[in-house]
Design an enzyme around this catalytic site. Structure first.
Site, PDB file in Angstrom:
ATOM      1  CD  GLU A  43       3.621  -3.518  -1.302  1.00 56.80           C
ATOM      2  OE1 GLU A  43       3.286  -2.613  -0.519  1.00 56.80           O
ATOM      3  OE2 GLU A  43       3.926  -3.309  -2.509  1.00 56.80           O
ATOM      4  CB  SER A  44       7.574  -8.903  -4.635  1.00 59.77           C
ATOM      5  OG  SER A  44       8.424  -9.651  -5.503  1.00 59.77           O
TER       6      SER A  44
END
Ligand code: SAM
Length: 430
Positions: A62-63
């Site tokens: 998710e980053s």
């Protein structure tokens, strides 16, 4: 979703400085902070700066989460960036706040506001068909945490798993056992590599066999330091040894090695061993004159408790405690790392034993900074360890014992010094 990403900028202050300077603790906290928020961790890369401070990033599906620490200000700047709605970065924030025992200020920004940017019909030239990892198949987080043994100009770094197998601060030093990817488990004291499972034989075999083969029948041996146990393991390969007295100042080193380095610490239960937890400097001072055939100084670098192991007084006491014909051998630092200590120690030994009674070996210490390390010998007599040994016996011994580094050819070769080392030591005439 109003934006592509959520970015929390966090100012952590009044943190615990020790934690902010502990690369393993920081990496572990950041990985767990991501996992606690339900993120899928892909890899982590963390670096310990000189003289202090840590920087690192955890890449998540998710980053990412990123951090840089200033232990001297008790301050850490943290970025928690998630895309999509599946992960709430504030959960990671709460986790880290506790982990760093911090006060804070934090600000959330929407990144890539959809009221500002528009999706295009992007058609990439190359499309990744296979995901870099398959959640269903399960995968190993690729953790890049580096242990670095360094001075202000040179360093030796080992990538390790991030897990800390043993970690104790004792009255003398910090003792750790970590697991590296390339050299197996290793013992570290403060930020120095003491020995690794992969190359410890280089050091321990060269510390023991050249001098034991030359002395021929050393019976009563004193070991100063050597808490990992590798040196006594090599000594007890000789049946003619009657007694080994080992004086190690820090029982935690012995315990760490017994618990995590079984091959290195195998000889601690040997019946001919007397293990004394105490200061070797004082022990040698109080030793009976002429008591020992051989004294092995397997100490760490000249800081903290080991500082006194590099002094004239200590080696004068060693000489007194030796029988005529006996010898002392010590880890002598490196002509390429701590050069001054290397040269000064040589000068000190020559001042006590005589110029022709001091002999220096160089060997490959592949996990000590510079990779080139020395052992220095002072002989109480005329024996020359490079030539006064039985080559056939040494050959038979090293193959019968399955030694991994020492052999009869290397015995002599180790005393053949590179020209620049000869000139470094040449000035040490007494
Ligand atoms: N091979 C390593 C090196 O070259 O740095 C040395 C390994 S050995 C683990 C070093 C040991 O010396 C440590 O366990 C340390 O606690 C011990 N030591 C340091 N100073 C000492 C002292 N004054 N008396 C006894 N042991 C000491």
């Amino acid at each position: 979703m109003k934006a592509l990403g959520r970015h929390i900028l966090v100012e952590f202050n009044s943190c615990n400085s020790e934690i902010l300077n502990d690369v393993s603790a920081i990496e572990k906290a950041m990985v767990e902070a991501a996992q606690t928020a339900g993120a899928t961790v892909i890899n982590s890369t963390f670096h310990h700066f000189s003289p202090w401070g840590v920087s690192g990033v955890v890449v998540i599906q998710e980053s990412h989460l990123a951090i840089h620490t200033w232990p001297e200000y008790r301050y850490a700047s943290v970025d928690l960036f998630t895309c999509g709605d599946s992960v709430d970065p504030w959960v990671s924030f709460e986790f880290l706040k506790k982990a760093f025992q911090a006060n804070y200020s934090a600000l959330e920004l929407n990144r890539g506001s959809l009221s500002v940017i528009e999706k295009t019909d992007f058609k990439p030239n190359t499309i990744r068909t296979e995901p870099s990892f398959d959640l269903k198949k399960g995968y190993q987080i690729d953790r890049n945490v580096w242990f670095t043994d360094k001075d202000e100009n040179q360093a030796l770094s080992l990538r390790y798993t991030g897990d800390v197998l043993f970690d104790e601060k004792t009255p003398y030093q910090r003792v750790r056992v970590l697991e590296s990817f390339s050299h197996g488990k290793f013992l570290a004291i403060n930020n120095m590599v003491m020995c690794t499972e992969r190359d410890e034989a280089h050091y321990h075999e060269m510390m023991v066999h050249p001098i034991m083969q030359s002395l021929g029948d050393a019976k009563n041996i004193l070991v100063i330091g050597g808490g990992d146990g590798g040196t006594i393991r090599e000594i007890f390969r000789y049946d003619h040894v009657n007694k080994v007295t080992m004086v190690e100042i820090d029982e935690a080193v012995v315990r760490a090695s017994k618990e995590h380095l079984p091959k290195i610490s195998a000889a601690f239960s040997h019946p001919k061993l007397e293990l004394i937890i105490g200061d070797g400097i004082q022990f040698v001072k109080d030793a009976k004159p002429g008591a020992y055939d051989l004294i092995i100084v397997d100490g760490s670098d000249p800081i903290g408790p080991a500082k006194g192991l590099f002094t004239t007084e200590f080696y004068e006491n060693c000489k007194k405690a030796l029988k005529d014909g006996g010898a002392v051998i010590t880890q002598g630092e490196s002509p390429m790392f701590h050069e001054t200590t290397f040269v000064e120690l040589n000068k000190c030994l020559k001042g006590i034993f005589g110029k022709d009674q001091v002999h220096t070996m160089i060997f490959h210490a592949t996990t000590y900074p510079s990779g080139m390390w020395s052992l220095q010998i002072g002989v109480k007599g005329s024996r020359h360890p490079a030539v006064d040994f039985d080559k056939n016996k040494a050959q038979a011994f090293s193959s019968a014992k399955g030694l991994r580094y020492y052999n009869e050819d290397l015995h002599a070769a180790a005393f053949a010094l590179p020209t620049f080392v000869k000139s470094m030591l040449a000035e040490n005439k007494n």
